[in-house]
Write an enzyme that holds these catalytic residues in place. Structure first.
Site, short mmCIF file in Angstrom:
data_model
loop_
_atom_site.label_atom_id
_atom_site.label_comp_id
_atom_site.label_asym_id
_atom_site.label_seq_id
_atom_site.Cartn_x
_atom_site.Cartn_y
_atom_site.Cartn_z
N GLU A 1 -12.75 23.56 10.85
CA GLU A 1 -13.83 23.24 9.91
C GLU A 1 -15.04 22.80 10.71
OE1 GLU A 1 -16.00 20.17 7.37
OE2 GLU A 1 -15.25 20.10 9.39
N CYS B 1 -9.13 22.79 5.61
CA CYS B 1 -7.87 22.48 6.29
C CYS B 1 -6.86 23.63 6.25
CB CYS B 1 -7.24 21.24 5.67
SG CYS B 1 -8.31 19.82 5.79
N HIS C 1 0.10 19.23 3.96
CA HIS C 1 -1.17 18.84 4.57
C HIS C 1 -1.32 17.33 4.36
CE1 HIS C 1 -5.26 18.28 5.56
NE2 HIS C 1 -5.67 18.13 4.32
P1 HMG Z 1 -10.89 5.16 -2.92
O1 HMG Z 1 -11.54 5.25 -4.26
O2 HMG Z 1 -11.62 4.39 -1.88
O3 HMG Z 1 -9.46 4.49 -2.99
O4 HMG Z 1 -10.65 6.64 -2.41
P2 HMG Z 1 -8.52 4.22 -4.25
O5 HMG Z 1 -9.10 3.17 -5.10
O6 HMG Z 1 -8.13 5.52 -4.88
O7 HMG Z 1 -7.27 3.60 -3.48
C1 HMG Z 1 -6.48 4.38 -2.64
C2 HMG Z 1 -5.03 3.94 -2.82
O8 HMG Z 1 -4.90 2.60 -2.32
C3 HMG Z 1 -4.58 3.90 -4.27
O9 HMG Z 1 -3.23 4.31 -4.29
C4 HMG Z 1 -4.70 2.42 -4.62
O10 HMG Z 1 -3.84 2.02 -5.69
C5 HMG Z 1 -4.27 1.78 -3.32
P3 HMG Z 1 -2.73 5.35 -5.43
O11 HMG Z 1 -3.01 4.71 -6.72
O12 HMG Z 1 -3.54 6.60 -5.23
O13 HMG Z 1 -1.29 5.55 -5.12
N1 HMG Z 1 -4.77 0.41 -3.12
C6 HMG Z 1 -4.02 -0.58 -2.60
N2 HMG Z 1 -2.73 -0.61 -2.17
C7 HMG Z 1 -2.25 -1.79 -1.66
N3 HMG Z 1 -3.01 -2.92 -1.59
C8 HMG Z 1 -4.29 -2.92 -1.99
C9 HMG Z 1 -4.86 -1.72 -2.53
N4 HMG Z 1 -6.07 -1.38 -3.02
C10 HMG Z 1 -6.00 -0.07 -3.36
N5 HMG Z 1 -5.02 -4.04 -1.90
C11 HMG Z 1 -9.86 8.60 -1.31
C12 HMG Z 1 -9.55 7.15 -1.69
C13 HMG Z 1 -8.67 9.21 -0.60
C14 HMG Z 1 -10.19 9.41 -2.56
C15 HMG Z 1 -11.11 8.58 -0.34
O14 HMG Z 1 -10.75 7.95 0.86
C16 HMG Z 1 -11.67 9.95 -0.05
O15 HMG Z 1 -12.56 10.44 -0.76
N6 HMG Z 1 -11.19 10.66 1.05
C17 HMG Z 1 -11.65 12.00 1.41
C18 HMG Z 1 -11.08 13.08 0.51
C19 HMG Z 1 -9.58 13.28 0.69
O16 HMG Z 1 -9.00 12.87 1.67
N7 HMG Z 1 -8.95 14.02 -0.23
C20 HMG Z 1 -7.54 14.31 -0.17
C21 HMG Z 1 -7.16 15.59 -0.93
S1 HMG Z 1 -8.18 17.00 -0.49
C22 HMG Z 1 -7.62 17.42 1.11
O17 HMG Z 1 -6.60 16.98 1.52
C23 HMG Z 1 -8.49 18.32 1.94
C24 HMG Z 1 -9.25 17.63 3.06
O18 HMG Z 1 -8.35 17.29 4.11
C25 HMG Z 1 -10.40 18.50 3.57
C26 HMG Z 1 -10.10 19.91 4.05
O19 HMG Z 1 -9.45 20.72 3.39
O20 HMG Z 1 -10.71 20.26 5.11
C27 HMG Z 1 -9.89 16.34 2.60
#
Ligand code: HMG
Length: 419
Positions: free
Chosen positions: A84, A116, A245
């Site tokens: 990428e 990815c 992935h």
């Molecule tokens: P966010 O809004 O900062 O986090 O975004 P959140 O509020 O969704 O919290 C994350 C998790 O932590 C949740 O768990 C919370 O409950 C938990 P879940 O409910 O999902 O099981 N949490 C806690 N746990 C324990 N103690 C605490 C606590 N607080 C919260 N105190 C997000 C998270 C991954 C969306 C963000 O980091 C992001 O946008 N990342 C980039 C996009 C991404 O990685 N997408 C993944 C799918 S797409 C993909 O894999 C392709 C990619 O690799 C690119 C490609 O293809 O080249 C990205």
């Protein structure tokens, strides 16, 4: 000549020399550390210095795969770099890597891009190349190399990382034999993650991207079942391990949940029973092999194969002959689901696959140093910008990007010397 097998004959990883600790990053961002450690499942995050780019990382990983598995560069008939993080709009990173590894002039060489999914596209096309009889006894080198960048203090920041996984693909594989009739595909135009030509940083609709990923799993899995004549071919009971992935460790848990639900949803009606089965299955078929991902972070197209590296470095001989599943997802989006069989004797190559000695030599950056490094990486990639000095980050010997002069990228060193 009839070719009956194709698969992964050698595998090696290169990761940057610096990392940050996720608890420290959380504290600096005013976030509960458990969100990164447990909520995302990440302990450390690899950070590429301005001297490490797609070419340098791919070249060192490629060199390690050839050297550690005693493969002569002259045997390579196809080189594909999936990335990428291209270093030129026109010229493929693969051509630089071709030179760094001393591959022959009659080697077919190109770059694949689909977020990815790029390296999986390369891997399946080299499998087809071998089965079609085009390889003429030669092998292919497929390298996944990426730097995941969302930027400082963004939602995506804790899901960054960097690194490269190189795989040699051949007709007498020593590690994994790919099952050619089991691969299912999925494509849909979605805006879940993208990076416009003018941006070094990715844009992501984070929560939507998780939904797109899971839908793509179902789509690719169904296509694979159709090709294989039914879902029995992929029964979880017959799989030794399941690989996905891994943009962050928790995502593999979500993906496995979808995998189990898709297969067992109709037969296990009670939600609590399903949840228990899913948890047990995750603990034995997925979680043990996410250790490298948890200390490296998202390496985009290589992250599925980093989990496989973790499995192979821990492979005990009793698992040989077993089957594993592979799911690759690339935002945008494209996906594939398929299976592979662990080759008898694969466990003998544990040491060659294991990147731990290199990881042990990494050094930790505190958060101000990490932020300074990110800013330096932004300015290093311009014509006639000051040369980035590998010694500034105590990088030691290796192959490094040292700046762009007269619009030409310059590299210094040798992949054979990287520690
Ligand atoms: P966010 O809004 O900062 O986090 O975004 P959140 O509020 O969704 O919290 C994350 C998790 O932590 C949740 O768990 C919370 O409950 C938990 P879940 O409910 O999902 O099981 N949490 C806690 N746990 C324990 N103690 C605490 C606590 N607080 C919260 N105190 C997000 C998270 C991954 C969306 C963000 O980091 C992001 O946008 N990342 C980039 C996009 C991404 O990685 N997408 C993944 C799918 S797409 C993909 O894999 C392709 C990619 O690799 C690119 C490609 O293809 O080249 C990205």
């Amino acid at each position: 000549m009839t070719v009956t097998a194709a698969g992964i004959d050698a595998l090696a990883f290169y990761g940057p020399r610096c990392y940050v600790d996720m608890a420290e990053l959380a504290e600096a961002r005013g976030v509960d550390p458990d969100k990164y450690l447990l909520g995302l499942g990440q302990r450390q995050m690899a950070v590429a210095t301005p001297c490490e780019d797609t070419v340098t990382m791919a070249s060192v990983a490629g060199w390690r795969a050839l050297e550690q598995f005693d493969i002569d560069p002259a045997e390579i008939g196809t080189l594909i770099v999936g990335t990428e993080t291209g270093i030129d709009h026109s010229k493929p990173a693969a051509v630089y890597v071709h030179e760094m590894l001393g591959l022959g002039e009659n080697c077919r060489t190109f770059e694949t891009k689909h977020a990815c999914y790029g390296a999986m596209a390369g891997l399946t096309s080299t499998m087809d190349w071998i089965h079609a009889g085009r390889a003429r006894g030669r092998k292919a080198l497929v390298i996944a190399s990426d730097i995941a960048r969302y930027g400082i203090d963004t939602a995506g920041e804790p899901t960054q990382g960097a690194g490269a996984v190189a795989m040699v693909v051949g007709d007498s594989p020593r590690l994994l034999e790919l099952d050619p009739t089991t691969f299912g595909d999925y494509t849909r135009q979605v805006m879940d993650f993208w990076r416009p030509l003018y941006s070094k940083y990715a844009f992501a609709d984070g929560h939507y991207s998780i939904d797109c990923y899971l839908d793509a799993f179902t789509g690719a899995w169904r296509d694979a079942c159709e090709q294989a004549g039914g879902r029995d071919a992929f029964s979880l009971d017959n799989l030794d391990a399941c690989f996905y992935h891994v943009p962050f460790v928790k995502m593999a848990r979500k993906a496995h949940h979808r995998h189990c639900e898709t297969e067992w949803g109709q037969s296990i009606a009670r939600e609590d029973q399903l949840a228990t089965r899913v948890r047990e299955s995750y603990d034995t078929q997925v979680a043990p092999w996410l250790e490298l991902n948890s200390v490296v972070g998202n390496i985009y197209t290589g992250s599925l194969f980093l989990a496989i590296a973790d499995y192979l470095r821990k492979l005990d001989n009793a698992r040989e002959g077993g089957r594993i599943s592979l799911f690759s997802y690339g935002s945008g989006c494209g996906a594939a689901f398929g299976t592979a069989t662990v080759v008898e004797g694969a466990g003998n190559w544990r040491q060659q696959v294991d990147p731990q000695p290199h990881l042990d030599q990494r050094h930790k950056l505190d958060i101000p140093a990490y932020e300074q490094l990110i800013r330096a990486a932004d300015s290093a990639d311009h014509n006639d910008a000051p040369y980035p000095e590998p010694s500034q980050w105590d990088l030691g010997e290796g192959l490094y990007y040292v700046g762009t002069r007269d619009h030409i990228r310059h590299y210094s060193g040798n992949p054979a010397n990287a520690t």
